[in-house]
Scaffold this motif. Structure first.
Motif, short mmCIF file in Angstrom:
data_model
loop_
_atom_site.label_atom_id
_atom_site.label_comp_id
_atom_site.label_asym_id
_atom_site.label_seq_id
_atom_site.Cartn_x
_atom_site.Cartn_y
_atom_site.Cartn_z
N SER A 32 -53.36 -0.21 -23.76
CA SER A 32 -53.36 -0.92 -22.48
C SER A 32 -52.87 0.03 -21.41
CB SER A 32 -52.46 -2.15 -22.53
OG SER A 32 -51.10 -1.77 -22.64
N ARG A 33 -53.15 -0.33 -20.19
CA ARG A 33 -52.55 0.34 -19.05
C ARG A 33 -51.48 -0.63 -18.57
NH1 ARG A 33 -54.39 0.56 -13.64
NH2 ARG A 33 -56.18 -0.68 -14.28
N SER A 34 -50.25 -0.15 -18.41
CA SER A 34 -49.18 -1.08 -18.08
C SER A 34 -48.04 -0.39 -17.34
CB SER A 34 -48.64 -1.75 -19.35
OG SER A 34 -48.13 -0.79 -20.24
N VAL A 35 -47.25 -1.22 -16.70
CA VAL A 35 -45.99 -0.81 -16.10
C VAL A 35 -44.94 -1.74 -16.71
CG1 VAL A 35 -44.64 -0.70 -13.97
CG2 VAL A 35 -47.07 -0.12 -13.94
N ALA A 36 -43.84 -1.18 -17.17
CA ALA A 36 -42.78 -2.00 -17.75
C ALA A 36 -41.45 -1.62 -17.10
CB ALA A 36 -42.70 -1.78 -19.27
N MET A 37 -40.56 -2.61 -17.01
CA MET A 37 -39.26 -2.36 -16.38
C MET A 37 -38.22 -3.30 -16.95
SD MET A 37 -40.01 -4.23 -12.74
CE MET A 37 -41.73 -3.77 -12.71
N LEU A 38 -36.97 -2.91 -16.79
CA LEU A 38 -35.83 -3.77 -17.08
C LEU A 38 -35.14 -4.02 -15.76
CD1 LEU A 38 -34.39 -1.95 -20.23
CD2 LEU A 38 -35.97 -3.88 -20.18
N VAL A 39 -34.78 -5.27 -15.49
CA VAL A 39 -34.15 -5.60 -14.21
C VAL A 39 -33.12 -6.70 -14.42
CG1 VAL A 39 -35.96 -7.25 -13.58
CG2 VAL A 39 -34.60 -6.20 -11.79
N GLU A 40 -31.99 -6.57 -13.73
CA GLU A 40 -30.94 -7.57 -13.83
C GLU A 40 -31.25 -8.72 -12.88
OE1 GLU A 40 -26.37 -7.06 -14.63
OE2 GLU A 40 -26.83 -6.62 -12.54
N GLY A 41 -31.03 -9.93 -13.34
CA GLY A 41 -31.24 -11.11 -12.51
C GLY A 41 -30.07 -11.34 -11.57
N VAL A 42 -30.05 -12.49 -10.95
CA VAL A 42 -28.97 -12.86 -10.03
C VAL A 42 -28.29 -14.12 -10.55
CG1 VAL A 42 -30.08 -11.79 -8.04
CG2 VAL A 42 -30.56 -14.19 -8.55
N ALA A 43 -27.11 -14.39 -10.03
CA ALA A 43 -26.35 -15.58 -10.42
C ALA A 43 -27.05 -16.85 -9.94
CB ALA A 43 -24.94 -15.50 -9.83
N ASN A 44 -26.76 -17.96 -10.58
CA ASN A 44 -27.39 -19.24 -10.22
C ASN A 44 -27.11 -19.63 -8.77
OD1 ASN A 44 -28.51 -19.56 -12.74
ND2 ASN A 44 -26.83 -20.80 -13.52
N ASP A 45 -25.97 -19.23 -8.24
CA ASP A 45 -25.63 -19.61 -6.86
C ASP A 45 -26.05 -18.56 -5.83
OD1 ASP A 45 -23.79 -17.66 -7.59
OD2 ASP A 45 -22.05 -18.74 -6.79
#
Length: 111
Positions: A85-98
């Motif tokens: 496949s041709r792809s881009v992959a990343m890891l990213v931190e989310g944000v708090a619920n508030d």
């Protein structure tokens, strides 16, 4: 803080190697608390072009996400995807619920 592994997949050759990858990936996620959030659904595009598919996997935190990606079990199956496949992959931190968008401005010194 929840972290995400995100992949934008394009030009996927849905042959035996991708099928093998899909059959084996769940076992690589379990030890790190990973779970699919988005996988295989066709997005409803509301702005701009979007070729391909989106995959989102949630992890308890960035350390677990990185450990999963770097794990011998995942690295063993990774070429099954990248070679087909041709792809881009990343890891990213989310944000708090508030979290609110203005929090970004405060962090960037615009508050």
């Amino acid at each position: 803080m929840t972290a995400y592994a995100i992949a934008h997949l394009q030009d996927v050759d849905l042959g035996p190697e991708i099928v093998d990858y899909i059959r084996r990936i769940d076992a690589t996620l379990a030890p790190f608390g990973g779970r699919f959030v988005i996988h295989g659904s066709t997005p409803e595009i509301v702005e701009g072009p979007w070729p391909g598919n989106l995959v989102v996997i949630a992890f308890p935190d960035m350390a677990k996400a990185r450990s999963w990606y770097d794990s011998p079990d995942y690295q063993a199956i990774l070429p099954l995807r990248t070679d087909n496949s041709r792809s881009v992959a990343m890891l990213v931190e989310g944000v708090a619920n508030d979290y609110r968008a203005g929090d970004f401005l405060a962090k960037a010194g615009f508050a």
